[in-house]
Design a protein around this motif. Structure first.
Motif, PDB file in Angstrom:
ATOM      1  N   ASN A  68       8.027  25.579 -10.954  1.00 36.79           N
ATOM      2  CA  ASN A  68       8.843  25.785 -10.252  1.00 36.79           C
ATOM      3  C   ASN A  68       9.469  25.662  -9.275  1.00 36.79           C
ATOM      4  OD1 ASN A  68       8.756  27.923 -13.347  1.00 36.79           O
ATOM      5  ND2 ASN A  68       7.142  28.759 -12.024  1.00 36.79           N
ATOM      6  N   SER A  69       9.013  25.213  -8.345  1.00 38.14           N
ATOM      7  CA  SER A  69       9.554  24.661  -7.475  1.00 38.14           C
ATOM      8  C   SER A  69      10.189  23.458  -7.002  1.00 38.14           C
ATOM      9  CB  SER A  69       7.993  24.439  -6.055  1.00 38.14           C
ATOM     10  OG  SER A  69       7.835  25.736  -6.008  1.00 38.14           O
ATOM     11  N   CYS A  70       9.918  22.945  -8.706  1.00 36.21           N
ATOM     12  CA  CYS A  70      10.416  21.703  -8.466  1.00 36.21           C
ATOM     13  C   CYS A  70      11.943  21.189  -9.232  1.00 36.21           C
ATOM     14  CB  CYS A  70      10.217  20.447  -9.286  1.00 36.21           C
ATOM     15  SG  CYS A  70       7.952  20.491  -9.066  1.00 36.21           S
ATOM     16  N   ALA A  71      12.919  19.686  -8.445  1.00 37.10           N
ATOM     17  CA  ALA A  71      14.309  20.035  -9.574  1.00 37.10           C
ATOM     18  C   ALA A  71      13.897  19.256 -10.979  1.00 37.10           C
ATOM     19  CB  ALA A  71      15.086  19.281  -8.708  1.00 37.10           C
ATOM     20  N   ASN A  72      13.590  19.996 -11.928  1.00 33.26           N
ATOM     21  CA  ASN A  72      12.983  19.673 -12.881  1.00 33.26           C
ATOM     22  C   ASN A  72      14.297  19.622 -13.961  1.00 33.26           C
ATOM     23  OD1 ASN A  72      11.147  20.923 -13.211  1.00 33.26           O
ATOM     24  ND2 ASN A  72      11.656  22.845 -13.418  1.00 33.26           N
ATOM     25  N   GLY A  73      15.976  19.102 -13.632  1.00 34.67           N
ATOM     26  CA  GLY A  73      16.769  19.309 -14.580  1.00 34.67           C
ATOM     27  C   GLY A  73      17.233  17.627 -14.151  1.00 34.67           C
ATOM     28  N   ASP A  74      16.361  17.375 -12.545  1.00 36.47           N
ATOM     29  CA  ASP A  74      17.065  15.822 -12.870  1.00 36.47           C
ATOM     30  C   ASP A  74      15.766  15.106 -12.740  1.00 36.47           C
ATOM     31  OD1 ASP A  74      20.264  15.990 -11.617  1.00 36.47           O
ATOM     32  OD2 ASP A  74      19.270  16.962 -10.413  1.00 36.47           O
ATOM     33  N   GLY A  75      14.043  15.343 -13.188  1.00 33.55           N
ATOM     34  CA  GLY A  75      13.040  14.727 -13.528  1.00 33.55           C
ATOM     35  C   GLY A  75      13.718  13.523 -14.313  1.00 33.55           C
ATOM     36  N   ARG A  76      12.171  12.533 -14.601  1.00 27.53           N
ATOM     37  CA  ARG A  76      12.669  11.319 -14.831  1.00 27.53           C
ATOM     38  C   ARG A  76      10.508  11.344 -15.750  1.00 27.53           C
ATOM     39  NH1 ARG A  76      16.493  12.134 -14.486  1.00 27.53           N
ATOM     40  NH2 ARG A  76      18.705  10.788 -14.425  1.00 27.53           N
ATOM     41  N   ALA A  77      11.112  10.630 -17.058  1.00 25.01           N
ATOM     42  CA  ALA A  77       9.804  10.487 -18.113  1.00 25.01           C
ATOM     43  C   ALA A  77      10.030   8.911 -17.741  1.00 25.01           C
ATOM     44  CB  ALA A  77       9.623  10.796 -19.274  1.00 25.01           C
ATOM     45  N   VAL A  78       8.536   8.475 -18.004  1.00 30.53           N
ATOM     46  CA  VAL A  78       8.160   6.782 -18.053  1.00 30.53           C
ATOM     47  C   VAL A  78       7.322   6.567 -18.508  1.00 30.53           C
ATOM     48  CG1 VAL A  78       6.735   7.127 -15.662  1.00 30.53           C
ATOM     49  CG2 VAL A  78       7.484   4.894 -16.722  1.00 30.53           C
ATOM     50  N   THR A  79       6.224   5.468 -19.451  1.00 32.08           N
ATOM     51  CA  THR A  79       5.105   4.917 -19.871  1.00 32.08           C
ATOM     52  C   THR A  79       4.531   4.157 -19.305  1.00 32.08           C
ATOM     53  OG1 THR A  79       6.016   6.218 -22.360  1.00 32.08           O
ATOM     54  CG2 THR A  79       4.008   4.840 -22.259  1.00 32.08           C
ATOM     55  N   THR A  80       3.565   4.145 -18.410  1.00 30.09           N
ATOM     56  CA  THR A  80       2.762   3.419 -17.869  1.00 30.09           C
ATOM     57  C   THR A  80       2.326   1.606 -19.720  1.00 30.09           C
ATOM     58  OG1 THR A  80       0.591   4.098 -18.869  1.00 30.09           O
ATOM     59  CG2 THR A  80       1.394   4.579 -16.818  1.00 30.09           C
ATOM     60  N   ASP A  81       1.680   1.306 -18.373  1.00 25.86           N
ATOM     61  CA  ASP A  81       1.906  -0.171 -19.888  1.00 25.86           C
ATOM     62  C   ASP A  81      -0.086  -0.537 -19.872  1.00 25.86           C
ATOM     63  OD1 ASP A  81       0.796  -1.166 -17.151  1.00 25.86           O
ATOM     64  OD2 ASP A  81       2.247  -2.254 -16.591  1.00 25.86           O
ATOM     65  N   ALA A  82      -0.276  -1.506 -19.852  1.00 23.13           N
ATOM     66  CA  ALA A  82      -1.267  -1.574 -20.307  1.00 23.13           C
ATOM     67  C   ALA A  82      -2.022  -1.722 -19.635  1.00 23.13           C
ATOM     68  CB  ALA A  82      -1.223  -3.077 -21.659  1.00 23.13           C
ATOM     69  N   GLN A  83      -1.825  -1.859 -18.135  1.00 23.50           N
ATOM     70  CA  GLN A  83      -2.327  -2.484 -16.451  1.00 23.50           C
ATOM     71  C   GLN A  83      -3.051  -0.770 -16.127  1.00 23.50           C
ATOM     72  OE1 GLN A  83      -0.707  -4.680 -17.601  1.00 23.50           O
ATOM     73  NE2 GLN A  83      -2.089  -6.441 -18.462  1.00 23.50           N
ATOM     74  N   GLY A  84      -1.952   0.708 -16.521  1.00 19.80           N
ATOM     75  CA  GLY A  84      -1.853   1.835 -16.005  1.00 19.80           C
ATOM     76  C   GLY A  84      -1.333   1.739 -15.070  1.00 19.80           C
ATOM     77  N   ALA A  85       0.250   0.691 -15.198  1.00 22.72           N
ATOM     78  CA  ALA A  85       0.903   0.496 -13.765  1.00 22.72           C
ATOM     79  C   ALA A  85       2.900   0.899 -14.388  1.00 22.72           C
ATOM     80  CB  ALA A  85       0.560  -1.157 -12.906  1.00 22.72           C
ATOM     81  N   PHE A  86       3.364   1.631 -13.096  1.00 19.55           N
ATOM     82  CA  PHE A  86       4.500   1.957 -13.402  1.00 19.55           C
ATOM     83  C   PHE A  86       5.887   1.909 -12.717  1.00 19.55           C
ATOM     84  CE2 PHE A  86       3.188   5.598 -11.659  1.00 19.55           C
ATOM     85  CZ  PHE A  86       4.518   6.153 -11.323  1.00 19.55           C
ATOM     86  N   SER A  87       7.134   1.258 -12.721  1.00 22.89           N
ATOM     87  CA  SER A  87       8.022   1.378 -11.791  1.00 22.89           C
ATOM     88  C   SER A  87       9.690   2.059 -12.456  1.00 22.89           C
ATOM     89  CB  SER A  87       8.147   0.261 -11.800  1.00 22.89           C
ATOM     90  OG  SER A  87       9.039  -0.221 -10.398  1.00 22.89           O
ATOM     91  N   ARG A  88       9.814   3.168 -11.633  1.00 25.96           N
ATOM     92  CA  ARG A  88      11.031   3.875 -12.130  1.00 25.96           C
ATOM     93  C   ARG A  88      11.777   4.521 -10.707  1.00 25.96           C
ATOM     94  NH1 ARG A  88      14.885   5.398 -15.217  1.00 25.96           N
ATOM     95  NH2 ARG A  88      14.221   7.053 -17.335  1.00 25.96           N
ATOM     96  N   LYS A  89      13.057   4.586 -10.980  1.00 31.18           N
ATOM     97  CA  LYS A  89      14.315   4.870 -10.387  1.00 31.18           C
ATOM     98  C   LYS A  89      14.568   6.326 -10.971  1.00 31.18           C
ATOM     99  CE  LYS A  89      17.413   2.326  -9.302  1.00 31.18           C
ATOM    100  NZ  LYS A  89      18.762   2.053  -8.710  1.00 31.18           N
ATOM    101  N   LEU A  90      13.648   6.899  -9.230  1.00 32.67           N
ATOM    102  CA  LEU A  90      14.294   8.464  -9.499  1.00 32.67           C
ATOM    103  C   LEU A  90      15.500   8.960  -8.639  1.00 32.67           C
ATOM    104  CD1 LEU A  90      13.336  11.556 -10.522  1.00 32.67           C
ATOM    105  CD2 LEU A  90      12.194  11.702  -8.383  1.00 32.67           C
ATOM    106  N   PRO A  91      17.000  10.062  -9.181  1.00 36.60           N
ATOM    107  CA  PRO A  91      17.121  10.508  -8.428  1.00 36.60           C
ATOM    108  C   PRO A  91      17.294  11.108  -7.540  1.00 36.60           C
ATOM    109  CG  PRO A  91      17.707  11.209 -10.620  1.00 36.60           C
ATOM    110  CD  PRO A  91      16.423   9.899 -10.887  1.00 36.60           C
ATOM    111  N   VAL A  92      17.726  11.078  -6.652  1.00 38.82           N
ATOM    112  CA  VAL A  92      16.972  12.198  -5.998  1.00 38.82           C
ATOM    113  C   VAL A  92      17.668  13.797  -5.393  1.00 38.82           C
ATOM    114  CG1 VAL A  92      16.370  12.659  -2.733  1.00 38.82           C
ATOM    115  CG2 VAL A  92      16.425  10.621  -4.093  1.00 38.82           C
TER     116      VAL A  92
END
Length: 367
Positions: free
Chosen positions: A82-106
């Motif tokens: 309830n304290s987050c900007a849920n409408g501007d969130g993003r989802a991402v899936t980690t790779d085989a090594q458990g890492a990720f990179s994703r651009k997130l709007p502020v």
């Protein structure tokens, strides 16, 4: 022969450089415990974007990235999503090594800063991490003081008990009981704590309901807590039941809800019965309003006996002829013959007066 052992003296500076570059040359290094989140920039304005990178997560795991206010990496997100900007969130899936990179709007969260980029798992075992982000132009307010006294902690795995009944098969709300054991790790007693139980379907945020447990938990004591959980009518699929206390999520439990096949069967029967009933009503109306021809009688079904073939009779003249017509036209075809010219109307059996008949007497002429 005695030899001298020569000792090679290595300068202290060389030893320090070897110790400094040893991890980079393949020596052992201590990895950070748990998942890690890093940001490309630590300050950005609303409408901008920031690149979020992470490591140490489970492989091929779906994560949710949110900009949250009233949060710090030490205390977490106070107030949950309830304290987050849920409408501007993003989802991402980690790779085989458990890492990720994703651009997130502020985006500006609905509560004041301090703000963080909150990353948490969507399914499976819960894991989360926060990275500090300063949202330029957003108001800042101090965090609420931590409550002194008791502090609850989960001491055992949560589980859902109960089963679905026959009404659930026809679309009734599925219900379970969330069972877990809590302990008081603080210095004060906790009386009648109020928990929040939420259920989430897919990537949607959970809907929280207050559940109060009646009792007093002294410091250092533990107790088993049972809280009811109920979904909406007709709910089916994979759900996540979450438990929250004092703004902190304590546990999550998956729940697979079966499809209410009774509702599907009802609609199938309804689609078959209603058209059949409408067809019968329509045919009855058509039969009532259909115009009839004048003088036409309504046909009725009657039982008719089969007509037997008539056998030809021998004529009185000795030849084979047709059957003589009956004397009484009103009698049926199987009535016996009557003697012609008999005033009494006596009946006689059929006979043949042919001269060649063996029953007819013959007259002899004069010799």
């Amino acid at each position: 022969m005695s030899g001298k052992v020569r000792v090679l003296r290595v300068p202290a500076v060389v030893v320090a450089l070897i110790a400094l570059f040893l991890p980079a040359l393949g020596g052992p290094a201590h990895a950070a415990d748990g998942p890690v989140v890093k940001l490309s920039v630590t300050q950005a304005g609303a409408g901008g974007s920031v690149t979020v990178t992470g490591s140490g997560w489970r492989s091929h795991t779906l994560l949710m990235l949110l900009v949250c206010g009233r949060a710090t990496p030490e205390r977490g997100v106070i107030g949950g999503t309830n304290s987050c900007a849920n409408g501007d969130g993003r989802a991402v899936t980690t790779d085989a090594q458990g890492a990720f990179s994703r651009k997130l709007p502020v985006a500006e969260p609905p509560v004041p800063c301090p703000c963080v980029v909150h990353v948490a798992t969507v399914t499976g075992a819960r894991a989360e991490a926060d990275a500090v982000l300063q949202v330029a132009g957003h108001p800042v307010a101090p965090l609420p003081a931590e409550q002194s006294g008791g502090r609850l902690a989960i001491l055992s795995d949560t589980r859902l008990t109960g089963s679905s009944g026959l009404l659930t098969w026809f679309g009734a709300p599925p219900s379970r009981t969330l069972v877990f054991t809590v302990g008081n790790t603080g210095a004060g007693a906790i009386k009648d704590p109020v928990f929040q139980v939420g259920s989430a379907h897919g990537v949607f945020a959970p809907q929280w309901d207050d559940r109060q447990w009646h009792g007093t938990l002294a410091p250092g004591r533990k107790a088993e807590v049972r809280l009811p959980v109920e979904l909406s009518a007709g709910a089916h699929g994979d759900y996540i039941v979450s438990l929250k206390y004092d703004g902190r999520v304590l546990a999550e439990q998956p729940w697979g809800v079966g499809r209410p096949w009774g509702v599907t069967l009802f609609w199938i029967l309804l689609c078959l019965v209603v058209p059949a009933a409408l067809f019968r009503v329509g045919m009855a109306v058509v039969d009532r309003v259909r115009p009839r021809r004048p003088g036409a009688a309504r046909l009725t079904r009657t039982l008719r006996l089969p007509q037997l073939p008539r056998l030809p009779l021998l004529s009185r003249t000795g030849g084979r002829g047709t059957e003589p017509p009956p004397t009484n036209p009103t009698l049926p075809w199987f009535a016996p013959d009557s003697v012609p010219g008999d005033p009494a109307g006596r009946l006689s059996a059929p006979h043949n007066d042919s001269p060649t008949s063996p029953t007819t007497p013959t007259t002899k002429g004069p010799t």
